[in-house]
Design an enzyme around this catalytic site. Structure first.
Site, PDB file in Angstrom:
ATOM      1  N   GLU A 339     -28.800  52.877 -43.133  1.00 25.13           N
ATOM      2  CA  GLU A 339     -28.629  53.852 -44.229  1.00 25.13           C
ATOM      3  C   GLU A 339     -29.540  53.582 -45.427  1.00 25.13           C
ATOM      4  O   GLU A 339     -29.109  53.699 -46.566  1.00 25.13           O
ATOM      5  CB  GLU A 339     -27.168  53.844 -44.708  1.00 25.13           C
ATOM      6  CG  GLU A 339     -26.187  54.234 -43.631  1.00 25.13           C
ATOM      7  CD  GLU A 339     -24.736  54.036 -44.032  1.00 25.13           C
ATOM      8  OE1 GLU A 339     -23.907  54.844 -43.586  1.00 25.13           O
ATOM      9  OE2 GLU A 339     -24.414  53.078 -44.762  1.00 25.13           O
TER      10      GLU A 339
HETATM   11  C1  TNX Z   1     -21.384  53.434 -42.070  1.00 25.46           C
HETATM   12  S1  TNX Z   1     -22.127  51.663 -39.968  1.00 25.46           S
HETATM   13  C2  TNX Z   1     -21.921  52.297 -42.617  1.00 25.46           C
HETATM   14  C3  TNX Z   1     -21.177  51.569 -43.644  1.00 25.46           C
HETATM   15  C4  TNX Z   1     -19.887  52.246 -43.994  1.00 25.46           C
HETATM   16  C5  TNX Z   1     -19.241  52.772 -42.746  1.00 25.46           C
HETATM   17  C6  TNX Z   1     -17.885  53.354 -42.981  1.00 25.46           C
HETATM   18  C7  TNX Z   1     -23.166  51.253 -40.932  1.00 25.46           C
HETATM   19  C8  TNX Z   1     -24.187  50.436 -40.384  1.00 25.46           C
HETATM   20  N1  TNX Z   1     -23.067  51.693 -42.183  1.00 25.46           N
HETATM   21  O1  TNX Z   1     -21.973  51.382 -44.785  1.00 25.46           O
HETATM   22  O2  TNX Z   1     -19.069  51.300 -44.601  1.00 25.46           O
HETATM   23  O3  TNX Z   1     -20.074  53.730 -42.173  1.00 25.46           O
HETATM   24  O4  TNX Z   1     -17.275  53.689 -41.776  1.00 25.46           O
END
Ligand code: TNX
Length: 531
Positions: A339
């Protein structure tokens, strides 16, 4: 009708050799098996094991654990085996109420732990368990194997009071090398003591890895000597405005050692280049404009980035990852990489190139979220896949292609293994961005045939992450993890041929009293026939 279905399901397991010869099973089940009516036969202890063993055969009378029972290790097997014996004694004393002294000398009645480097069919982590009237013998090639054997033995005894380990033999070994859980201590802070409790819970179901998500926008949780404000200031916040907190290096070392004694390897994660607001808030020099942002207590993702064009950034990650590597006896360092929505793609790729080099220089193997596959994963870097059914095919293909080029994959499908997804719409804590995940859904898929083009041989294993934006207490943590964590345990350990929801749900139901006895909060999911 229900009985018939059960018989068929048990029949499948028997045919696969999972539960051994039907004659001996029936004998071991005794009157229960003939109970008939609409009552389902109670499972025998061998049938109840979770994760299901690779093979088990009930035969003859077993060993009665009683006041005279000792745990035997031989001096020749070394200190570590002695320690495994001590730990097993500690784990069995409370439920059995027996003294269970650990004694030297492999010969004689009792529970015997022995190393046999030539033991067949058990691999590095597996074991053989033989139970006869004169004792129970646990055999493995490694102390880790003996530890796992001990966890099986715990399940063969009653929840409370002494009992008889049924006669027979189990030969067992895991399907996947990596069987992991993750906890996010950044969104909400949790103490080392709370994490140790989770380590005990994981180890008991043969989960051998704990990934700790140590840093995120909302908090930095581990003391770093060369950048002290990270923990001192950046640790002082969490989602919702609570006080946060951080672990000292001594506490972290203590956790690593505690987990290690239970054959759980810690994989520490410092997330980068995104998810870094707590670091930027602590050190203005890490931002591109030289202005430190305020600390953050919300739940948005993807808004922060390290300054990719600044040399100081690379001194920072070198020092942080260097100190982390020094605290880490395990093989892996996780560098996040998910992300990074506010880092342009080219910057992301060049940053991740350098971050991967840093990890290699400090002697560790990279793990990163699967977004790294869109950049340039280093040879051998491990990709952690967290997509779901609606993830674009091209993204899945990219992961499978990287795997083909030598990047092993850990599977953490968000709509199967994310422990922070709600069970159903009524679940109070949790999120639902990947959908709701009932227990049956968390269990009913095959990691060896999950991503198109990803062969089982490229799957290092499975991991169940618990993100904590909505989880602030031990009760909520356990409620979300249990019982879905047990799906993970079985998917990671048991042979593909034994995966079957009908029998699994009955075995899971039989774990209820064990969870209760340990005061573990769990969701009494309506899709499981709890007694
Ligand atoms: C996605 S999974 C994220 C996290 C969040 C999560 C909540 C991932 C690698 N990143 O930053 O906490 O979703 O479900």
């Amino acid at each position: 009708m229900r009985v018939l279905r059960l018989r068929r399901a048990l029949g499948t397991l028997l045919a696969l050799g999972v539960l051994g010869a039907s004659a001996s099973c029936t004998a071991a089940r005794g009157d229960d098996a003939r109970g008939g009516g609409e009552h389902r036969a109670a499972l025998t202890p061998f049938e109840r094991l979770l994760p299901a063993p690779a093979s088990a055969r009930a035969a003859g009378p077993g060993y009665a654990v009683g006041p005279g029972t000792v745990i035997r290790t031989s001096r020749g097997s070394g200190e570590e085996v002695r320690r495994v014996g001590e730990l097993l004694a500690e784990q069995l004393r409370r439920p059995t109420g027996l003294p269970l002294p650990v004694v030297d000398g492999a010969l004689g009645d009792g529970i015997r732990l022995r190393i046999d480097e030539d033991a067949q069919g058990v691999g590095e982590e597996g074991y053989r368990l033989e139970s006869r009237p004169d004792g129970v013998t646990l055999t493995a090639r490694t102390p880790a194997g003996l530890f796992h054997a001990g966890q099986t033995l715990r399940q063969l005894l009653p929840v409370a009071g002494p009992g008889t380990v049924p006669g027979g033999e189990i030969t067992d070994a895991p399907r996947f090398a990596y069987r992991g859980a993750m906890v996010d201590v950044a969104r909400h802070f949790f103490t080392v003591e709370q994490v140790k409790r989770y380590v005990d819970q994981l180890a008991q179901y043969k989960v051998n890895t704990l990934h700790v998500h140590l840093t995120d926008d909302q908090g930095w949780r581990l003391a770093i000597d060369s950048w002290p404000r990270l923990a001192e200031y950046g640790g002082g916040s969490e989602v919702g405005g609570g006080p946060g907190g951080h672990w000292t290096k001594a506490e972290y070392r203590d956790l690593v050692a505690y987990a290690g004694e239970r054959y759980v390897e810690l994989v520490p994660e410092i997330d980068m280049p995104g998810h870094v607001n707590a670091a930027l808030a602590s050190y203005a020099e890490l931002t591109c404009d030289g202005k430190a942002p305020a600390r953050y207590t919300g739940v948005k993702v993807g808004f922060s980035s390290l300054c990719v064009g600044k040399e100081r950034t690379y001194e920072f990650i070198d020092q942080v990852l260097g100190e982390l590597a020094e605290l880490t006896p395990g093989r892996y360092i996780h560098i996040g990489g998910d992300e990074a929505h506010s880092t342009p793609a080219a910057d992301y790729a060049s940053f991740m190139d350098r971050a991967q080099e840093v990890v290699a220089r400090h002697g560790k193997t990279v793990v990163a979220w699967h977004q790294l596959s869109a950049a340039r994963p280093a040879p051998g870097a491990v990709l952690q896949y967290w997509g779901h059914d609606r993830t674009p095919a091209a993204e899945k293909t990219r992961v499978a292609t990287a795997a083909g080029a030598g990047n092993p994959v850990i599977l953490s499908p968000a709509d199967r293994l994310y422990l922070d997804m709600k069970y159903d719409q009524a679940t109070k804590p949790g999120l639902a961005w990947a959908g709701v995940v009932p227990v049956k859904r968390s269990y009913s898929w095959d990691p060896g045939a999950y991503l198109p083009g990803l062969p089982e041989s490229a799957v290092l294993g499975v991991e169940a992450p618990l993100w904590t934006e909505t989880i602030a207490t031990r009760a909520d943590w356990e409620f979300m993890a249990f019982p879905r964590l047990l799906s993970l345990a079985e998917l990671g350990w048991s042979p593909a041929g034994s995966l079957d929801w009908d029998t699994y749900s009955r075995r899971l139901a039989a774990q209820g009293p064990f969870l209760d006895a340990q005061d573990i909060t769990f969701h009494r999911a309506p899709d499981v026939p709890w007694q």
